[in-house]
Design a protein around this motif. Structure first.
Motif, PDB file in Angstrom:
ATOM      1  N   GLU A 141     -13.752  43.990   7.096  1.00 35.50           N
ATOM      2  CA  GLU A 141     -14.161  42.738   6.212  1.00 35.50           C
ATOM      3  C   GLU A 141     -15.054  43.347   5.088  1.00 35.50           C
ATOM      4  O   GLU A 141     -14.886  43.254   3.918  1.00 35.50           O
ATOM      5  CB  GLU A 141     -14.803  41.561   6.862  1.00 35.50           C
ATOM      6  CG  GLU A 141     -14.068  40.888   7.789  1.00 35.50           C
ATOM      7  CD  GLU A 141     -14.875  39.917   8.480  1.00 35.50           C
ATOM      8  OE1 GLU A 141     -15.825  39.922   8.426  1.00 35.50           O
ATOM      9  OE2 GLU A 141     -14.259  39.320   9.446  1.00 35.50           O
ATOM     10  N   LEU A 142     -15.976  44.440   5.329  1.00 33.38           N
ATOM     11  CA  LEU A 142     -16.861  44.823   4.464  1.00 33.38           C
ATOM     12  C   LEU A 142     -16.195  45.690   3.348  1.00 33.38           C
ATOM     13  O   LEU A 142     -16.317  45.837   1.995  1.00 33.38           O
ATOM     14  CB  LEU A 142     -17.963  45.510   5.040  1.00 33.38           C
ATOM     15  CG  LEU A 142     -18.946  44.615   5.813  1.00 33.38           C
ATOM     16  CD1 LEU A 142     -20.097  45.729   6.719  1.00 33.38           C
ATOM     17  CD2 LEU A 142     -19.895  43.947   4.679  1.00 33.38           C
ATOM     18  N   PHE A 143     -15.158  46.779   4.155  1.00 33.33           N
ATOM     19  CA  PHE A 143     -14.275  47.361   3.006  1.00 33.33           C
ATOM     20  C   PHE A 143     -13.566  46.633   2.060  1.00 33.33           C
ATOM     21  O   PHE A 143     -13.737  46.949   0.925  1.00 33.33           O
ATOM     22  CB  PHE A 143     -13.587  48.412   4.108  1.00 33.33           C
ATOM     23  CG  PHE A 143     -14.294  49.582   4.387  1.00 33.33           C
ATOM     24  CD1 PHE A 143     -15.051  50.331   3.702  1.00 33.33           C
ATOM     25  CD2 PHE A 143     -13.609  50.177   5.923  1.00 33.33           C
ATOM     26  CE1 PHE A 143     -15.558  51.589   4.266  1.00 33.33           C
ATOM     27  CE2 PHE A 143     -14.217  51.253   6.188  1.00 33.33           C
ATOM     28  CZ  PHE A 143     -15.049  51.994   5.539  1.00 33.33           C
ATOM     29  N   SER A 144     -13.213  45.694   2.280  1.00 35.71           N
ATOM     30  CA  SER A 144     -12.118  44.700   1.748  1.00 35.71           C
ATOM     31  C   SER A 144     -13.075  44.041   0.785  1.00 35.71           C
ATOM     32  O   SER A 144     -12.649  44.208  -0.611  1.00 35.71           O
ATOM     33  CB  SER A 144     -11.557  43.622   2.710  1.00 35.71           C
ATOM     34  OG  SER A 144     -10.771  44.225   3.544  1.00 35.71           O
ATOM     35  N   GLU A 145     -14.200  43.843   0.863  1.00 38.39           N
ATOM     36  CA  GLU A 145     -15.183  43.387  -0.138  1.00 38.39           C
ATOM     37  C   GLU A 145     -15.706  44.346  -1.068  1.00 38.39           C
ATOM     38  O   GLU A 145     -15.504  44.149  -2.362  1.00 38.39           O
ATOM     39  CB  GLU A 145     -16.448  42.733   0.644  1.00 38.39           C
ATOM     40  CG  GLU A 145     -16.139  41.485   1.411  1.00 38.39           C
ATOM     41  CD  GLU A 145     -17.199  40.955   2.241  1.00 38.39           C
ATOM     42  OE1 GLU A 145     -18.503  41.638   1.906  1.00 38.39           O
ATOM     43  OE2 GLU A 145     -17.237  40.200   3.011  1.00 38.39           O
ATOM     44  N   VAL A 146     -15.798  45.355  -0.516  1.00 39.61           N
ATOM     45  CA  VAL A 146     -16.543  46.338  -1.411  1.00 39.61           C
ATOM     46  C   VAL A 146     -15.589  47.325  -2.204  1.00 39.61           C
ATOM     47  O   VAL A 146     -15.587  47.595  -3.599  1.00 39.61           O
ATOM     48  CB  VAL A 146     -17.497  47.679  -0.689  1.00 39.61           C
ATOM     49  CG1 VAL A 146     -17.977  48.735  -1.697  1.00 39.61           C
ATOM     50  CG2 VAL A 146     -18.503  46.926   0.067  1.00 39.61           C
ATOM     51  N   ALA A 147     -14.355  47.305  -1.665  1.00 40.74           N
ATOM     52  CA  ALA A 147     -13.303  48.309  -2.243  1.00 40.74           C
ATOM     53  C   ALA A 147     -11.959  47.286  -2.909  1.00 40.74           C
ATOM     54  O   ALA A 147     -11.184  47.747  -3.606  1.00 40.74           O
ATOM     55  CB  ALA A 147     -12.580  49.087  -1.201  1.00 40.74           C
ATOM     56  N   ILE A 148     -12.343  46.049  -2.628  1.00 38.31           N
ATOM     57  CA  ILE A 148     -11.236  45.292  -3.241  1.00 38.31           C
ATOM     58  C   ILE A 148      -9.793  45.330  -2.797  1.00 38.31           C
ATOM     59  O   ILE A 148      -8.902  45.338  -3.750  1.00 38.31           O
ATOM     60  CB  ILE A 148     -11.274  45.017  -4.743  1.00 38.31           C
ATOM     61  CG1 ILE A 148     -12.868  45.067  -5.255  1.00 38.31           C
ATOM     62  CG2 ILE A 148     -10.915  43.626  -5.355  1.00 38.31           C
ATOM     63  CD1 ILE A 148     -13.514  44.081  -4.837  1.00 38.31           C
ATOM     64  N   VAL A 149      -9.667  45.867  -1.563  1.00 38.99           N
ATOM     65  CA  VAL A 149      -8.465  46.103  -0.890  1.00 38.99           C
ATOM     66  C   VAL A 149      -8.357  45.794   0.649  1.00 38.99           C
ATOM     67  O   VAL A 149      -9.246  46.369   1.264  1.00 38.99           O
ATOM     68  CB  VAL A 149      -7.742  47.347  -1.334  1.00 38.99           C
ATOM     69  CG1 VAL A 149      -8.699  48.565  -0.725  1.00 38.99           C
ATOM     70  CG2 VAL A 149      -6.376  47.674  -0.489  1.00 38.99           C
ATOM     71  N   SER A 150      -7.532  45.020   1.047  1.00 43.45           N
ATOM     72  CA  SER A 150      -7.711  44.553   2.113  1.00 43.45           C
ATOM     73  C   SER A 150      -6.442  45.234   3.103  1.00 43.45           C
ATOM     74  O   SER A 150      -6.519  45.154   4.420  1.00 43.45           O
ATOM     75  CB  SER A 150      -7.640  43.100   2.559  1.00 43.45           C
ATOM     76  OG  SER A 150      -6.444  42.436   2.154  1.00 43.45           O
ATOM     77  N   GLY A 151      -5.357  45.401   2.283  1.00 42.54           N
ATOM     78  CA  GLY A 151      -4.292  46.016   3.167  1.00 42.54           C
ATOM     79  C   GLY A 151      -3.244  44.789   3.207  1.00 42.54           C
ATOM     80  O   GLY A 151      -2.180  44.993   3.803  1.00 42.54           O
ATOM     81  N   PHE A 152      -3.562  43.617   2.979  1.00 38.82           N
ATOM     82  CA  PHE A 152      -2.584  42.203   2.995  1.00 38.82           C
ATOM     83  C   PHE A 152      -2.233  41.827   1.582  1.00 38.82           C
ATOM     84  O   PHE A 152      -1.559  40.734   1.756  1.00 38.82           O
ATOM     85  CB  PHE A 152      -3.218  41.405   3.915  1.00 38.82           C
ATOM     86  CG  PHE A 152      -3.513  41.898   5.304  1.00 38.82           C
ATOM     87  CD1 PHE A 152      -2.414  41.783   6.452  1.00 38.82           C
ATOM     88  CD2 PHE A 152      -4.600  42.503   5.740  1.00 38.82           C
ATOM     89  CE1 PHE A 152      -2.633  42.470   7.315  1.00 38.82           C
ATOM     90  CE2 PHE A 152      -4.911  43.033   7.042  1.00 38.82           C
ATOM     91  CZ  PHE A 152      -3.732  43.142   7.835  1.00 38.82           C
ATOM     92  N   ASP A 153      -2.677  42.362   0.566  1.00 35.22           N
ATOM     93  CA  ASP A 153      -2.353  41.742  -0.722  1.00 35.22           C
ATOM     94  C   ASP A 153      -2.509  42.786  -1.810  1.00 35.22           C
ATOM     95  O   ASP A 153      -2.139  44.041  -1.438  1.00 35.22           O
ATOM     96  CB  ASP A 153      -3.434  40.632  -1.034  1.00 35.22           C
ATOM     97  CG  ASP A 153      -4.818  41.071  -0.910  1.00 35.22           C
ATOM     98  OD1 ASP A 153      -5.295  42.403  -0.885  1.00 35.22           O
ATOM     99  OD2 ASP A 153      -5.939  40.460  -0.226  1.00 35.22           O
TER     100      ASP A 153
END
Length: 366
Positions: free
Chosen positions: A61-73
């Motif tokens: 979740e934190l990586f997705s917020e900081v890096a703007i990539v989640s792996g699902f979009d």
């Protein structure tokens, strides 16, 4: 509310239980501090699986917020694999999703940490230099592990073929304040890259693999980079082995599907290790490269015909001393199973691994 036992041997006293619970359940306004708290708990080799998964979910979740990539979009270019000289480098999205292969992430994290500690003992007084080949967008075994040391203890060099992944990894490095741990980063195909001052590296790290070493470029990466390293370089993972096992219908509770319910102690007829990566690398690098691109080949006698019903490849990854991934614990140790229909009269089963565009451990009979 999730409660975890505090791993006293690795977490300072100020890592209070309520702080970890807050990180997992409510979050934190200080992502860097949050990463550090979570990483400290993830070091616990005895951590319960559900707790390990909760921690890694929060890290994602934190990586997705900081890096703007989640792996699902994301944009279409985030979903495209890239061809290396031999093997496919996975897309930005797939690389991000690999973090959620929970046991893989936890074991590689703990194994890499141990490798750095061992390198510090093996090379006393030196800053440990790590070459991280195929870092992906999160470069998790840099971004999570580096803060557990000082920049005087360890520094990383990132190597990535996908420009989008590398751009995101560089951004994440800045956002997490890890610039002092990063010596350099290169956009290049690791199967071809010529390493500047390769002798300075103490650790070569790459997890660019799939089960049975198929499709992804780990073998070609190691073949290219190892000759450029110091002879006593530490390689993480230490080894990958693939075992060949025959099964009969009578041994399985639910036909071929029953194979997926087996554990490492279940009955079958093992013919042994059909590929030992460490041994194969040593053999290949000791001889002139063959013209036919064959990296590894091996032949075994077939068992009696009653066993020739199902054949399975079991993958085991030795990440570091005492840190393993066993069959079915991860996407990269999934089973590969084939039903053996209508085999011609034969005496041997043959294995071959070639350095082609999409490598795989091929097997056939003769």
């Amino acid at each position: 509310m999730l409660t975890l036992g505090l791993p006293a041997t690795i977490a300072p006293q100020y890592f209070l239980m309520k702080e970890l619970e807050a990180v997992l359940n409510e979050g934190s306004e200080e992502p860097v501090k949050t990463f550090h708290v979570l990483a400290a708990y993830l070091l616990d080799a005895d951590i319960e699986r559900e707790h390990e998964e909760s921690i890694i979910d929060r890290i994602h979740e934190l990586f997705s917020e900081v890096a703007i990539v989640s792996g699902f979009d994301g944009a279409e270019e985030w979903k495209v694999d890239m061809q290396a000289s031999s093997g496919w480098a996975i897309s930005v999205n797939e690389a991000a999703r690999c973090l959620l292969d929970y046991r893989r992430t936890g074991q590689f994290f703990r194994g890499m940490h141990r490798a750095i500690l061992d390198a510090k003992q093996k090379f006393p007084g030196e800053t440990i230099e790590v070459l991280y080949a195929g870092c992906g967008p999160y470069a998790p075994f840099f971004t999570l592990i580096a803060p557990l040391f000082s920049p005087d203890e360890v520094r990383f060099t990132l190597l990535e073929i996908n420009d989008l992944s590398l751009e995101i990894a560089r951004t994440l490095t800045l956002e997490m304040g890890l610039e002092s741990y990063l010596r350099d980063s290169y956009l290049a195909d690791a199967t071809l890259f010529q390493v500047p001052a390769g002798e300075r590296f103490h650790i070569l790290f790459t997890e660019t693999m799939d089960t049975a070493l198929e499709r992804e470029p780990m073998v070609s990466i190691l073949l290219n980079l190892l000759p450029q390293m110091r002879k006593d370089v530490l390689v993480v993972p230490r080894n990958v082995t693939v075992e060949g096992v025959f099964f009969r219908e009578q041994d399985l509770s639910n036909g071929m599907q029953g194979l997926w319910d087996l554990d490492n102690e279940d009955q079958g007829l093992s013919i042994g290790i059909v590929m030992d990566l460490e041994e194969a690398l040593t053999t290949y690098l000791s001889m002139p490269p063959p013209e036919d691109k064959i990296f590894h080949e091996l032949q075994f006698e077939l068992p009696e015909p009653s066993w020739l019903e199902y054949f399975a490849l079991f993958t085991t990854v030795e990440i570091w001393d005492g840190v393993f991934l066993y069959k079915k614990e991860s996407d990269i140790t999934d089973l590969r199973v084939r039903k053996l229909d209508d085999l011609p009269p034969c005496e041997f089963i043959n294995f071959e691994y070639a350095l082609v565009e999409e490598p795989m451990l091929w097997f056939g009979v003769s």
